[in-house]
Design a protein around this motif. Structure first.
Motif, PDB file in Angstrom:
ATOM      1  N   ASN A 176       0.857  -1.176   0.000  1.00  0.00           N
ATOM      2  CA  ASN A 176       0.000   0.000   0.000  1.00  0.00           C
ATOM      3  C   ASN A 176       0.899   1.234   0.000  1.00  0.00           C
ATOM      4  OD1 ASN A 176      -1.499   2.311   1.114  1.00  0.00           O
ATOM      5  ND2 ASN A 176      -3.149   0.836   1.449  1.00  0.00           N
ATOM      6  N   ASP A 177       0.870   1.997  -1.110  1.00  0.00           N
ATOM      7  CA  ASP A 177       1.773   3.137  -1.247  1.00  0.00           C
ATOM      8  C   ASP A 177       1.554   4.185  -0.171  1.00  0.00           C
ATOM      9  OD1 ASP A 177       3.129   2.148  -3.433  1.00  0.00           O
ATOM     10  OD2 ASP A 177       1.717   2.983  -4.874  1.00  0.00           O
ATOM     11  N   ASP A 178       0.295   4.486   0.137  1.00  0.00           N
ATOM     12  CA  ASP A 178       0.025   5.498   1.157  1.00  0.00           C
ATOM     13  C   ASP A 178       0.490   5.034   2.534  1.00  0.00           C
ATOM     14  OD1 ASP A 178      -1.103   7.327  -0.620  1.00  0.00           O
ATOM     15  OD2 ASP A 178      -3.061   6.364  -0.509  1.00  0.00           O
ATOM     16  N   LEU A 179       0.328   3.739   2.804  1.00  0.00           N
ATOM     17  CA  LEU A 179       0.795   3.200   4.076  1.00  0.00           C
ATOM     18  C   LEU A 179       2.316   3.288   4.164  1.00  0.00           C
ATOM     19  CD1 LEU A 179       0.352   1.746   6.758  1.00  0.00           C
ATOM     20  CD2 LEU A 179       0.365  -0.433   5.503  1.00  0.00           C
ATOM     21  N   GLU A 180       3.001   3.050   3.046  1.00  0.00           N
ATOM     22  CA  GLU A 180       4.463   3.146   3.044  1.00  0.00           C
ATOM     23  C   GLU A 180       4.906   4.579   3.344  1.00  0.00           C
ATOM     24  OE1 GLU A 180       8.244   1.884   0.220  1.00  0.00           O
ATOM     25  OE2 GLU A 180       6.302   0.904   0.002  1.00  0.00           O
ATOM     26  N   ASN A 181       4.177   5.554   2.830  1.00  0.00           N
ATOM     27  CA  ASN A 181       4.472   6.946   3.178  1.00  0.00           C
ATOM     28  C   ASN A 181       4.352   7.173   4.684  1.00  0.00           C
ATOM     29  OD1 ASN A 181       4.868   7.542   0.490  1.00  0.00           O
ATOM     30  ND2 ASN A 181       2.904   8.578   0.212  1.00  0.00           N
ATOM     31  N   GLU A 182       3.299   6.636   5.268  1.00  0.00           N
ATOM     32  CA  GLU A 182       3.088   6.783   6.715  1.00  0.00           C
ATOM     33  C   GLU A 182       4.223   6.137   7.497  1.00  0.00           C
ATOM     34  OE1 GLU A 182      -0.693   5.675   8.269  1.00  0.00           O
ATOM     35  OE2 GLU A 182      -1.819   6.514   6.584  1.00  0.00           O
ATOM     36  N   ILE A 183       4.667   4.972   7.033  1.00  0.00           N
ATOM     37  CA  ILE A 183       5.759   4.266   7.723  1.00  0.00           C
ATOM     38  C   ILE A 183       7.042   5.087   7.657  1.00  0.00           C
ATOM     39  CG2 ILE A 183       7.219   2.212   7.656  1.00  0.00           C
ATOM     40  CD1 ILE A 183       4.699   0.771   6.469  1.00  0.00           C
ATOM     41  N   ILE A 184       7.372   5.599   6.472  1.00  0.00           N
ATOM     42  CA  ILE A 184       8.582   6.424   6.320  1.00  0.00           C
ATOM     43  C   ILE A 184       8.487   7.668   7.193  1.00  0.00           C
ATOM     44  CG2 ILE A 184       9.888   7.861   4.697  1.00  0.00           C
ATOM     45  CD1 ILE A 184       9.191   5.766   2.538  1.00  0.00           C
ATOM     46  N   MET A 185       7.322   8.274   7.218  1.00  0.00           N
ATOM     47  CA  MET A 185       7.098   9.468   8.037  1.00  0.00           C
ATOM     48  C   MET A 185       7.346   9.160   9.519  1.00  0.00           C
ATOM     49  SD  MET A 185       3.598  11.670   8.235  1.00  0.00           S
ATOM     50  CE  MET A 185       3.379  12.981   9.436  1.00  0.00           C
ATOM     51  N   ALA A 186       6.788   8.023  10.001  1.00  0.00           N
ATOM     52  CA  ALA A 186       6.949   7.648  11.413  1.00  0.00           C
ATOM     53  C   ALA A 186       8.398   7.296  11.727  1.00  0.00           C
ATOM     54  CB  ALA A 186       6.038   6.469  11.735  1.00  0.00           C
ATOM     55  N   LEU A 187       9.073   6.582  10.814  1.00  0.00           N
ATOM     56  CA  LEU A 187      10.469   6.204  11.036  1.00  0.00           C
ATOM     57  C   LEU A 187      11.383   7.433  11.042  1.00  0.00           C
ATOM     58  CD1 LEU A 187      10.727   3.001   8.797  1.00  0.00           C
ATOM     59  CD2 LEU A 187      10.670   3.097  11.304  1.00  0.00           C
ATOM     60  N   ALA A 188      11.100   8.402  10.168  1.00  0.00           N
ATOM     61  CA  ALA A 188      11.907   9.628  10.133  1.00  0.00           C
ATOM     62  C   ALA A 188      11.831  10.361  11.462  1.00  0.00           C
ATOM     63  CB  ALA A 188      11.441  10.532   8.991  1.00  0.00           C
ATOM     64  N   GLU A 189      10.641  10.375  12.058  1.00  0.00           N
ATOM     65  CA  GLU A 189      10.468  11.008  13.368  1.00  0.00           C
ATOM     66  C   GLU A 189      11.191  10.207  14.452  1.00  0.00           C
ATOM     67  OE1 GLU A 189       9.407  13.683  16.177  1.00  0.00           O
ATOM     68  OE2 GLU A 189       8.707  13.886  14.094  1.00  0.00           O
ATOM     69  N   GLN A 190      11.011   8.907  14.441  1.00  0.00           N
ATOM     70  CA  GLN A 190      11.564   8.052  15.489  1.00  0.00           C
ATOM     71  C   GLN A 190      13.096   8.016  15.456  1.00  0.00           C
ATOM     72  OE1 GLN A 190      10.015   4.059  15.413  1.00  0.00           O
ATOM     73  NE2 GLN A 190      11.344   3.340  17.072  1.00  0.00           N
ATOM     74  N   TYR A 191      13.661   7.995  14.272  1.00  0.00           N
ATOM     75  CA  TYR A 191      15.118   7.834  14.147  1.00  0.00           C
ATOM     76  C   TYR A 191      15.822   9.110  13.677  1.00  0.00           C
ATOM     77  CZ  TYR A 191      14.114   2.862  14.624  1.00  0.00           C
ATOM     78  OH  TYR A 191      13.711   1.635  15.106  1.00  0.00           O
ATOM     79  N   PHE A 192      15.182  10.244  13.909  1.00  0.00           N
ATOM     80  CA  PHE A 192      15.736  11.517  13.425  1.00  0.00           C
ATOM     81  C   PHE A 192      17.107  11.805  14.029  1.00  0.00           C
ATOM     82  CE2 PHE A 192      15.756  16.286  13.151  1.00  0.00           C
ATOM     83  CZ  PHE A 192      15.720  16.364  11.775  1.00  0.00           C
ATOM     84  N   ASP A 193      17.313  11.439  15.284  1.00  0.00           N
ATOM     85  CA  ASP A 193      18.575  11.744  15.969  1.00  0.00           C
ATOM     86  C   ASP A 193      19.580  10.606  15.904  1.00  0.00           C
ATOM     87  OD1 ASP A 193      17.697  14.292  16.808  1.00  0.00           O
ATOM     88  OD2 ASP A 193      16.587  13.381  18.467  1.00  0.00           O
ATOM     89  N   THR A 194      19.175   9.441  15.382  1.00  0.00           N
ATOM     90  CA  THR A 194      20.096   8.303  15.330  1.00  0.00           C
ATOM     91  C   THR A 194      20.461   7.940  13.885  1.00  0.00           C
ATOM     92  OG1 THR A 194      18.154   6.845  15.546  1.00  0.00           O
ATOM     93  CG2 THR A 194      19.405   7.337  17.550  1.00  0.00           C
ATOM     94  N   ALA A 195      19.471   7.552  13.089  1.00  0.00           N
ATOM     95  CA  ALA A 195      19.738   7.266  11.671  1.00  0.00           C
ATOM     96  C   ALA A 195      20.019   8.554  10.899  1.00  0.00           C
ATOM     97  CB  ALA A 195      18.566   6.523  11.053  1.00  0.00           C
ATOM     98  N   LYS A 196      19.524   9.666  11.419  1.00  0.00           N
ATOM     99  CA  LYS A 196      19.751  10.997  10.840  1.00  0.00           C
ATOM    100  C   LYS A 196      19.353  11.092   9.367  1.00  0.00           C
ATOM    101  CE  LYS A 196      23.322  12.123  14.193  1.00  0.00           C
ATOM    102  NZ  LYS A 196      24.738  12.415  14.444  1.00  0.00           N
ATOM    103  N   PRO A 197      18.056  10.873   9.085  1.00  0.00           N
ATOM    104  CA  PRO A 197      17.591  11.156   7.719  1.00  0.00           C
ATOM    105  C   PRO A 197      17.738  12.647   7.429  1.00  0.00           C
ATOM    106  CG  PRO A 197      15.726  10.862   9.190  1.00  0.00           C
ATOM    107  CD  PRO A 197      16.951  10.501   9.976  1.00  0.00           C
ATOM    108  N   LEU A 198      17.667  12.997   6.169  1.00  0.00           N
ATOM    109  CA  LEU A 198      17.865  14.390   5.757  1.00  0.00           C
ATOM    110  C   LEU A 198      16.875  15.325   6.429  1.00  0.00           C
ATOM    111  CD1 LEU A 198      19.633  16.042   3.789  1.00  0.00           C
ATOM    112  CD2 LEU A 198      17.879  15.649   2.041  1.00  0.00           C
ATOM    113  N   TYR A 199      15.640  14.852   6.611  1.00  0.00           N
ATOM    114  CA  TYR A 199      14.609  15.678   7.238  1.00  0.00           C
ATOM    115  C   TYR A 199      13.527  14.787   7.841  1.00  0.00           C
ATOM    116  CZ  TYR A 199      12.659  14.900   2.530  1.00  0.00           C
ATOM    117  OH  TYR A 199      12.231  14.338   1.364  1.00  0.00           O
TER     118      TYR A 199
END
Length: 483
Positions: free
Chosen positions: A248-271
Motif C-alpha cells: 500500500n503506497d500510502d501506508l508506506e508513506n506513513e511508515i517512512i514518516m513515522a520512522l523519520a520522526e523516530q530515528y531523526f537523531d540516530t539514523a539521521k535522515p535528511l529531514y
C-alpha cells in the motif's frame, strides 16, 4: 573494448565531421582516430578529455552528444558500483570515482543513493529545489521548509527546460502537464535567474491544492521516498515483520514518516515531517547537521545533483543536442566592487604580486580585472577565494575556460600573499572578518591562523578545487587554458 571509439564514430557520422578534421584539431595522425572509430584501440581517459575539447572547437553540439552517449554507457552498473564504493559516484569524463565529502556521524553513502532506481524527474527536481531554498534562506537551521514552497520551486526549475526547449521529462512524469495546466505566460523573449522571482510570484497566485494533495499530486510520493535510503535498515525490518501484507503506497508513506520522526537523531535522515499523517503534512524540518554539511559542500552537492539530473534528462531526450545548456537558465552576474577594493588595497601595500597567467606585475595603479579561476557560469558565485587579480586582456582571453593546472600553485600563492598583507596592514578593518569568514568556512579551515600558513592553505584549496574541477569538466566546461 572500443566503447569510446564506438560512440565517437557515431558522433562523427551524425555531424559530418571527418576523421581527418578531428585528427588535425587534436594534432595527431588520422590513423589514431581511425583505430578508435574502428574499435581497434580505445582512447584512454586523458585522451577522451582531449577529444571532447577538440569537438567543442569543431562543433559544440557534437561534443555534447559525445558526452551524453559516452556517459550513458558508463552509467551501466552504477548502482552496484555506488553501493560497493560507499558513496562514490562516477566521473563521466574520466570513468573514475569521485566521492561526496565524508562527514563524521552522517550517512553520506545514503545521500549518494538518493536517485537509485529513479524512473521520473521528481526526485532530481525536488532535491535541486530544496538546495535552492536552503541557499536563499542562508542555510537557516531554524526554518522549516513548506511543501508548498518546495512545489513552487519545483515548477520554477522545470519551467525553463519545458517552456523554452520542450524537453521531455519522461512518459510517466506529470510535471510538464501540471505546468501547462497553470497557463503561465510571462511573455518574455529570454529568461534568466533574475526572472525566477517573477515566476515564483506568478505560480504562488494559482490554486495549487490539487498539486499538493490528492491522487495525482506532485508531492504524493517524492518527499517520503527521497529519504528512504537513510532508513533502509528500519524499512527492511518493518517489511520483514509484515511479510505477506498487501503493498500500500500510502501506508508506506506513513511508515517512512513515522520512522523519520523516530530515528531523526540516530539514523539521521535528511529531514522529518510535521503533521499526523502524510495528507496533513505541511512542511519538512531538516537535520541541522545535514544543513551544515550542505552549506559547507554546497558547490559539490549542487554540481553532483545537476549532473544526475542531466544524465536523466539526456536519457529521456536522446536525440536532443546540448541538453546541459537547456536545463538551467543563465544567471546574471553581480558587481565585484567590494572584491576589487580588497585586491586594490592589497596592491597598495605589496609589490610582490604578479598576474598568475601573464606574469606581468600587478600594481595599485594597474587597471585591475578580477578573474573567476573556476568559471562563474559553473560556480555561480563571487566568493573572494575563487577570484584572482589580472588584466582585462588576459581575463577576456581566458573567458569561461578552466585554467591549466600549471597556474594552481601561483593562484594559491597570490591568495596567501594577499591574506598576509591584509592581516599585517589592515586586520583592524571590519572588512577583514567579512573576507576571512568565506575562506575559513568554504575552504573548511580550522581557524584564521591557517590563512597565513601556506601549506595548510594550499591543502585546503587543493581539497576544495580538485572535486569542483572534476565536476565542471563532467558538466562540459572546457579546461586546460593557457595564456
Amino acid at each position: 573494448m572500443g566503447k569510446a571509439g564506438k560512440v565517437l564514430g557515431q558522433v562523427l557520422t551524425s555531424y559530418g565531421i571527418s576523421q581527418g578534421k578531428l585528427a588535425e584539431q587534436l594534432g595527431i595522425a588520422r590513423s589514431n582516430v581511425h583505430r578508435w572509430v574502428a574499435e581497434i584501440r580505445d582512447p584512454n581517459s586523458e585522451t577522451v578529455q582531449g577529444i571532447i575539447a577538440a569537438l567543442k572547437v569543431i562543433n559544440p553540439d557534437a561534443a555534447d552528444e559525445f558526452i551524453g552517449l559516452y556517459t550513458s554507457d558508463l552509467a551501466v552498473g552504477q548502482d552496484a558500483l555506488a553501493e560497493a564504493s560507499s558513496g562514490a559516484w562516477i566521473n563521466p569524463v574520466t570513468g573514475g570515482f569521485e566521492r561526496l565529502p565524508d562527514a563524521e556521524g552522517l550517512n553520506v553513502a545514503a545521500l549518494s543513493r538518493l536517485f537509485d532506481k529513479t524512473a521520473t524527474s521528481y526526485k532530481y527536481v525536488f532535491f535541486l529545489s530544496l538546495l535552492d531554498i536552503l541557499r536563499r534562506q542562508n542555510f537557516n537551521i531554524d526554518s522549516p521548509i513548506s511543501l508548498r514552497d518546495l512545489l513552487i520551486e519545483i515548477l520554477v526549475n522545470a519551467w525553463y527546460p519545458h517552456t523554452y526547449f520542450k524537453l521531455s521529462f519522461g512518459i510517466q512524469d506529470k510535471i510538464a502537464i501540471k505546468l501547462d495546466s497553470l497557463e503561465l505566460d510571462l511573455d518574455k523573449p529570454a529568461f534568466d535567474e533574475s526572472e525566477k522571482n517573477l515566476l515564483r510570484e506568478e505560480i504562488s497566485k494559482r490554486n495549487l491544492d490539487s498539486l499538493l494533495v490528492g491522487k495525482d499530486s506532485l508531492m504524493r510520493y517524492v518527499p517520503f521516498r527521497l529519504i528512504s535510503p537513510f532508513l533502509s535498515q528500519q524499512l527492511k525490518a518493518y517489511k520483514s515483520q509484515n511479510r505477506g501484507a498487501t503493498r500500500n503506497d500510502d501506508l508506506e508513506n506513513e511508515i517512512i514518516m513515522a520512522l523519520a520522526e523516530q530515528y531523526f537523531d540516530t539514523a539521521k535522515p535528511l529531514y522529518k515531517f510535521d503533521g499526523d499523517s502524510p495528507k496533513s503534512c505541511k512542511s519538512i524540518h531538516l537535520s541541522p547537521e545535514w544543513i551544515s554539511y550542505i552549506r559547507i559542500n554546497y558547490p559539490i552537492i549542487k554540481g553532483w545533483v545537476s549532473w544526475e539530473w542531466l544524465q536523466y534528462m539526456q536519457s529521456k531526450n536522446p536525440s536532443t543536442p546540448a541538453i546541459s545548456n537547456k536545463l538551467f537558465p543563465q544567471l546574471r552576474r553581480g558587481a565585484l566592487s567590494s572584491q576589487a577594493k580588497y585586491w586594490q588595497k592589497i596592491l597598495e601595500y605589496t609589490d610582490e604580486i604578479n598576474c598568475i597567467y601573464s606574469n606581468r606585475p600587478l600594481r595599485a595603479d594597474s587597471k585591475l580585472s578580477l578573474d573567476h579561476y573556476l568559471p562563474w557560469s559553473f560556480v555561480a558565485h563571487d566568493q573572494i577565494w575563487n577570484l584572482v587579480p589580472t588584466f582585462s586582456d588576459v581575463n577576456s582571453s581566458k573567458s569561461k575556460i578552466i585554467p591549466a593546472s600549471i597556474y594552481f600553485d601561483a593562484f594559491v600563492r597570490v591568495h596567501y600573499l594577499g591574506l598576509q598583507t591584509w592581516k599585517r596592514k589592515m586586520s583592524n578593518d571590519g572588512t577583514w572578518k567579512k573576507f576571512i569568514d568565506s575562506y575559513i568556512s568554504d575552504l573548511r579551515l580550522s581557524s584564521k591562523d591557517d590563512l597565513t600558513d601556506f601549506e595548510k592553505l594550499r591543502k585546503a584549496f587543493d581539497s576544495t578545487f580538485q572535486p569542483l574541477t572534476s565536476l565542471a569538466t563532467s558538466l562540459g566546461f572546457e579546461s586546460g587554458w593557457t595564456y
